[in-house]
Design a protein around this motif. Structure first.
Motif, PDB file in Angstrom:
ATOM      1  N   ASN A   1      32.612  43.731  49.715  1.00  8.70           N
ATOM      2  CA  ASN A   1      33.970  44.121  49.322  1.00  8.70           C
ATOM      3  C   ASN A   1      33.987  44.487  47.848  1.00  8.70           C
ATOM      4  O   ASN A   1      34.218  43.649  46.990  1.00  8.70           O
ATOM      5  CB  ASN A   1      34.951  42.991  49.605  1.00  8.70           C
ATOM      6  CG  ASN A   1      36.380  43.500  49.549  1.00  8.70           C
ATOM      7  OD1 ASN A   1      36.676  44.440  48.818  1.00  8.70           O
ATOM      8  ND2 ASN A   1      37.253  42.915  50.331  1.00  8.70           N
ATOM      9  N   PRO A   2      33.699  45.763  47.561  1.00  3.95           N
ATOM     10  CA  PRO A   2      33.529  46.161  46.164  1.00  3.95           C
ATOM     11  C   PRO A   2      34.819  46.452  45.400  1.00  3.95           C
ATOM     12  O   PRO A   2      34.766  46.799  44.227  1.00  3.95           O
ATOM     13  CB  PRO A   2      32.685  47.438  46.289  1.00  3.95           C
ATOM     14  CG  PRO A   2      33.077  48.010  47.609  1.00  3.95           C
ATOM     15  CD  PRO A   2      33.447  46.851  48.498  1.00  3.95           C
ATOM     16  N   THR A   3      35.983  46.311  46.040  1.00  2.00           N
ATOM     17  CA  THR A   3      37.233  46.661  45.344  1.00  2.00           C
ATOM     18  C   THR A   3      37.428  45.802  44.092  1.00  2.00           C
ATOM     19  O   THR A   3      37.343  44.585  44.151  1.00  2.00           O
ATOM     20  CB  THR A   3      38.447  46.481  46.283  1.00  2.00           C
ATOM     21  OG1 THR A   3      38.282  47.303  47.429  1.00  2.00           O
ATOM     22  CG2 THR A   3      39.741  46.858  45.560  1.00  2.00           C
ATOM     23  N   LYS A   4      37.714  46.484  42.999  1.00  2.00           N
ATOM     24  CA  LYS A   4      38.030  45.790  41.747  1.00  2.00           C
ATOM     25  C   LYS A   4      39.517  45.469  41.738  1.00  2.00           C
ATOM     26  O   LYS A   4      40.351  46.362  41.885  1.00  2.00           O
ATOM     27  CB  LYS A   4      37.681  46.710  40.580  1.00  2.00           C
ATOM     28  CG  LYS A   4      38.024  46.198  39.196  1.00  2.00           C
ATOM     29  CD  LYS A   4      37.625  47.258  38.163  1.00  2.00           C
ATOM     30  CE  LYS A   4      37.852  46.811  36.744  1.00  2.00           C
ATOM     31  NZ  LYS A   4      37.466  47.902  35.797  1.00  2.00           N
ATOM     32  N   ILE A   5      39.849  44.190  41.576  1.00  2.00           N
ATOM     33  CA  ILE A   5      41.246  43.772  41.542  1.00  2.00           C
ATOM     34  C   ILE A   5      41.651  43.537  40.089  1.00  2.00           C
ATOM     35  O   ILE A   5      40.982  42.785  39.365  1.00  2.00           O
ATOM     36  CB  ILE A   5      41.454  42.468  42.344  1.00  2.00           C
ATOM     37  CG1 ILE A   5      41.100  42.672  43.825  1.00  2.00           C
ATOM     38  CG2 ILE A   5      42.888  41.952  42.175  1.00  2.00           C
ATOM     39  CD1 ILE A   5      42.060  43.535  44.603  1.00  2.00           C
ATOM     40  N   ILE A   6      42.725  44.192  39.687  1.00  2.00           N
ATOM     41  CA  ILE A   6      43.267  43.985  38.337  1.00  2.00           C
ATOM     42  C   ILE A   6      44.638  43.361  38.537  1.00  2.00           C
ATOM     43  O   ILE A   6      45.556  44.007  39.038  1.00  2.00           O
ATOM     44  CB  ILE A   6      43.368  45.326  37.587  1.00  2.00           C
ATOM     45  CG1 ILE A   6      41.974  45.943  37.460  1.00  2.00           C
ATOM     46  CG2 ILE A   6      44.000  45.127  36.211  1.00  2.00           C
ATOM     47  CD1 ILE A   6      41.974  47.382  36.980  1.00  2.00           C
ATOM     48  N   PHE A   7      44.744  42.092  38.191  1.00  2.00           N
ATOM     49  CA  PHE A   7      45.891  41.292  38.611  1.00  2.00           C
ATOM     50  C   PHE A   7      46.664  40.766  37.408  1.00  2.00           C
ATOM     51  O   PHE A   7      46.080  40.185  36.508  1.00  2.00           O
ATOM     52  CB  PHE A   7      45.377  40.104  39.444  1.00  2.00           C
ATOM     53  CG  PHE A   7      46.457  39.313  40.140  1.00  2.00           C
ATOM     54  CD1 PHE A   7      46.706  39.514  41.489  1.00  2.00           C
ATOM     55  CD2 PHE A   7      47.206  38.377  39.442  1.00  2.00           C
ATOM     56  CE1 PHE A   7      47.699  38.787  42.141  1.00  2.00           C
ATOM     57  CE2 PHE A   7      48.205  37.652  40.080  1.00  2.00           C
ATOM     58  CZ  PHE A   7      48.445  37.856  41.438  1.00  2.00           C
TER      59      PHE A   7
ATOM     60  N   PHE B   1      43.921  38.265  35.904  1.00  2.00           N
ATOM     61  CA  PHE B   1      42.467  38.291  36.063  1.00  2.00           C
ATOM     62  C   PHE B   1      42.003  39.655  36.555  1.00  2.00           C
ATOM     63  O   PHE B   1      42.794  40.444  37.086  1.00  2.00           O
ATOM     64  CB  PHE B   1      41.989  37.201  37.039  1.00  2.00           C
ATOM     65  CG  PHE B   1      42.438  37.397  38.467  1.00  2.00           C
ATOM     66  CD1 PHE B   1      41.666  38.138  39.365  1.00  2.00           C
ATOM     67  CD2 PHE B   1      43.613  36.851  38.937  1.00  2.00           C
ATOM     68  CE1 PHE B   1      42.070  38.330  40.688  1.00  2.00           C
ATOM     69  CE2 PHE B   1      44.034  37.027  40.256  1.00  2.00           C
ATOM     70  CZ  PHE B   1      43.254  37.764  41.130  1.00  2.00           C
TER      71      PHE B   1
ATOM     72  N   TYR C   1      38.891  40.893  39.102  1.00  2.00           N
ATOM     73  CA  TYR C   1      37.864  40.379  40.008  1.00  2.00           C
ATOM     74  C   TYR C   1      37.175  41.548  40.688  1.00  2.00           C
ATOM     75  O   TYR C   1      37.826  42.422  41.257  1.00  2.00           O
ATOM     76  CB  TYR C   1      38.484  39.465  41.069  1.00  2.00           C
ATOM     77  CG  TYR C   1      37.455  38.859  42.000  1.00  2.00           C
ATOM     78  CD1 TYR C   1      36.651  37.809  41.557  1.00  2.00           C
ATOM     79  CD2 TYR C   1      37.269  39.337  43.291  1.00  2.00           C
ATOM     80  CE1 TYR C   1      35.685  37.253  42.388  1.00  2.00           C
ATOM     81  CE2 TYR C   1      36.310  38.784  44.126  1.00  2.00           C
ATOM     82  CZ  TYR C   1      35.524  37.741  43.664  1.00  2.00           C
ATOM     83  OH  TYR C   1      34.569  37.188  44.489  1.00  2.00           O
ATOM     84  N   CYS C   2      35.856  41.568  40.606  1.00  2.00           N
ATOM     85  CA  CYS C   2      35.098  42.594  41.306  1.00  2.00           C
ATOM     86  C   CYS C   2      33.753  42.016  41.675  1.00  2.00           C
ATOM     87  O   CYS C   2      32.982  41.604  40.803  1.00  2.00           O
ATOM     88  CB  CYS C   2      34.912  43.818  40.400  1.00  2.00           C
ATOM     89  SG  CYS C   2      34.079  45.168  41.265  1.00  2.00           S
ATOM     90  N   ASN C   3      33.487  41.905  42.936  1.00  2.00           N
ATOM     91  CA  ASN C   3      32.230  41.328  43.387  1.00  2.00           C
ATOM     92  C   ASN C   3      31.607  42.227  44.451  1.00  2.00           C
ATOM     93  O   ASN C   3      31.847  42.058  45.644  1.00  2.00           O
ATOM     94  CB  ASN C   3      32.457  39.926  43.948  1.00  2.00           C
ATOM     95  CG  ASN C   3      31.143  39.187  44.079  1.00  2.00           C
ATOM     96  OD1 ASN C   3      30.101  39.814  44.315  1.00  2.00           O
ATOM     97  ND2 ASN C   3      31.171  37.880  43.911  1.00  2.00           N
ATOM     98  N   PRO C   4      30.815  43.198  43.997  1.00  2.00           N
ATOM     99  CA  PRO C   4      30.317  44.215  44.937  1.00  2.00           C
ATOM    100  C   PRO C   4      29.076  43.810  45.729  1.00  2.00           C
ATOM    101  O   PRO C   4      28.589  44.619  46.523  1.00  2.00           O
ATOM    102  CB  PRO C   4      29.995  45.382  44.005  1.00  2.00           C
ATOM    103  CG  PRO C   4      29.641  44.743  42.703  1.00  2.00           C
ATOM    104  CD  PRO C   4      30.431  43.475  42.610  1.00  2.00           C
TER     105      PRO C   4
END
Lengths: 398, 398
Positions: free
Chosen positions: A8-14, B4, B6-9
């Motif tokens: 799951n490579p989606t980068k989350i910017i929260f 935050f 978060y990115c974990n590819p």
């Protein structure tokens, strides 16, 4: 645990105030962006100005594709594909909820192929490539901001079909919880139901093996989503609750809950899609109609896991498994009633007399998704359970 | 929730018999692979044959870099960097536990720069690029297979330093639980302690705000890890337990537990690194020495969250917060004793008389990591607590 591949490579910017980061993120993927959105609400709220100025500051040429409907329609998505091809779009930016993101994915996949996009939804061919997709989420529910899934409704056939494909994972998604402050109480409740159902599909349909990681993950998120919803209904701008709800909804359907569960099924989505597909009901509202009925049907054969949910999520402490399960279903249904998501055909203003037609759609979807466990009679029986207006439970743990 | 990103590819390929997929995965990243591993155990087990034939079938040229130590050493890693540069390596393949993966990351980062790799560990410069890294995991504990972290020990200074950087995320990691059947009872216990401490660092050090997603995630995984460990100690080839343990350890330190918790600290890693750095103790064994002591110290000021762990993980039902916390610490310590991970300086054969020297190292690490909460006196006090051989708790919930 069953074998699995997870990526799951989606980068989350929260976080609050993160939308202005959009332009920089998008510009890593091209020069010409298609901005996909729904109704005028993002214009009214000022969000569209923030989005446009961020994209323009990053030197992006922006074309707009507004008008995505809450149950997004194939025809509109085809229009977006044409525009993306004609204008040589590099990257698709979705600003909205799951419907907008889902249609943006359809456009991104359609823009790089000569096939008609419905072939993907009817599972005639898989999606092997797509334009990069980035999102700004305004409604936490579908999980589409961090998965490869998309659902469209074919208005000609009333079929509401969906699928998942790795190229449809957004490259980055911006989650600003303050954008959800204006989500009205009804949609707050529907969103909660949607996320909860995402968690429960795998929980209830995985095979008969020890799965403590996934089951505790689901139980914890269910309790959290219910707590958030109650806080939000009491105070719509409760940042801790809105932010927790937003991340919980993403975590509910980003693949993690089901990694290691093997083949799972989506019976409640199979039963719900015809309702929102034919009657344009909000997806979450349809799910709260079918879920208690499906659980009642499922618990007749296998009460154990329903009883486990009853104990671990609702604190039911009965000794008999079947009775515990029943109490758990009553508690869940009672909670849906409490937050205002409909729990019967009547409450959702669905026509009981059309159950046969609805069942035809569900049977077709079951075939498309390879769900073989339910006969047409089973499906009709579950809809009939959903058509009963049951009394509220005598005692509720809530 | 705090803001935050978060990115974990990392792509996880999980299940029995998945190692032969390695070659295909690696070949997507180049032609010349450096195979990094530790002792001869992978030769004895036959794993190295499976790995080599998979790489060769994918037409990869393979160079080997064996001899990584359990607390991997800077000098050896520098040798790997030289070899990788000289042989124009495209991709680094780690086969082993966290130590092997951590050294492979050092080599991958060092191979694309003229700087000495210790500059990264001393945080003089950040890692901005690295060769692609792929892993085959043989010991679930460190979480290095799905994060950007790496730890090395500088044998000249006895400093054990670590850092995280996005380019160090493995591109793919293969997790075959049957590879862990031969992990002996002691290392099974140390691994559990390591994973549990990873989960607890953020749980105990995040700010004073509502964090139900993260706290329930941690509590669920803690219970699961303890259940798995007990099953594995009773039956080393218990596939459900080994597989669940393997995934739980990955999930414990892949960034998800702490996403949304804001700035957290790693006091137990700060206190432990000097122990394994100077005395070459297994990291998990050092953690079970310091964690109950640190908890005792922390609970004096703030018992509430320790009491929460006591209630939700160990089922302690006392009414007083401080007493509940105390019972929780005793239960955790009792569990470490039960599974055979040392809980005092004496049990770990560490020299009490060297606490001053150990504290010097911890103070230096605290400065490097920016942890300002602990005075030197605090650090000495915690080590002194860890040096006491406390009686077993009168009652334990286990």
């Amino acid at each position: 645990m069953q074998p699995f591949t997870y990526c799951n490579p989606t980068k989350i910017i929260f976080g609050e105030g993160t939308v202005p980061q959009l332009g920089t993120e998008v510009s890593a993927f091209g020069k010409r962006a298609l901005l996909v959105y729904g109704q005028s609400s993002i214009k009214r709220s000022g969000l569209s100005e923030t989005v446009l100025s961020s994209l323009q500051e990053a030197d992006l040429a922006v074309l707009e594709w507004p008008g995505v409907k809450p149950n997004p329609l194939l025809g509109h998505a085809r229009g977006g594909v044409e525009l993306a091809k004609r204008e040589k779009i590099d990257v698709v930016v979705a600003v909205g909820g799951g419907s907008v993101i889902d249609e943006a994915k359809a456009i991104a996949a359609g823009a790089v192929t000569d096939r008609d996009i419905w072939d993907f939804y009817a599972r005639a061919v898989p999606v092997e490539a797509a334009l990069p997709i980035l999102t700004v989420l305004t409604l936490p529910a579908a999980g589409s901001e961090m998965n490869g899934g998309t659902v469209l409704t074919n208005e000609a056939t009333q079929e509401k079909f969906g699928f998942m494909a790795p190229p449809l994972h957004p490259r980055a998604s911006i989650l600003d919880p303050t954008l959800t402050y204006t989500v009205p109480p009804s949609y707050t409740a529907y969103s909660a139901v949607d996320s909860m159902t995402h968690l429960l599909e795998g929980y209830f349909t995985h095979g008969d093996f020890w799965a403590p990681i996934q089951e505790r993950y689901v139980e914890g998120l269910l309790k959290t989503i219910m707590e958030c919803t109650e806080r939000i209904l009491a105070k719509p701008d409760d940042y801790p609750a809105r932010s927790t709800m937003m991340w919980a909804a993403t975590l509910a359907w980003n693949g993690l809950a089901n990694a290691g569960l093997g083949a799972i099924e989506l019976p409640n989505h199979m039963l719900e899609h015809p309702l929102s597909g034919i009657y344009d009901l909000p997806h979450g509202a349809g799910l709260s109609v079918v879920l208690p009925a499906w659980l009642t049907f499922a618990a007749r054969k296998e009460p154990a896991r329903v009883a486990q949910m009853a104990r671990n999520v609702f604190g039911v402490a009965a000794s008999d498994e079947a009775f515990t399960a029943e109490q758990g279903i009553a508690a869940l249904r009672g909670w849906f009633d409490k937050v205002g998501s409909p729990t019967s055909f009547a409450k959702a203003e669905l026509p009981v007399e059309e159950i046969d037609k609805i069942a035809d759609h569900a049977v077709r979807l079951a075939a498309t998704w390879g769900i073989t466990r339910y006969t047409r009679e089973d499906i009709v029986a579950i809809y009939r359970l959903a058509a009963q207006d049951q009394p509220a439970p005598a005692t509720s743990s809530l």
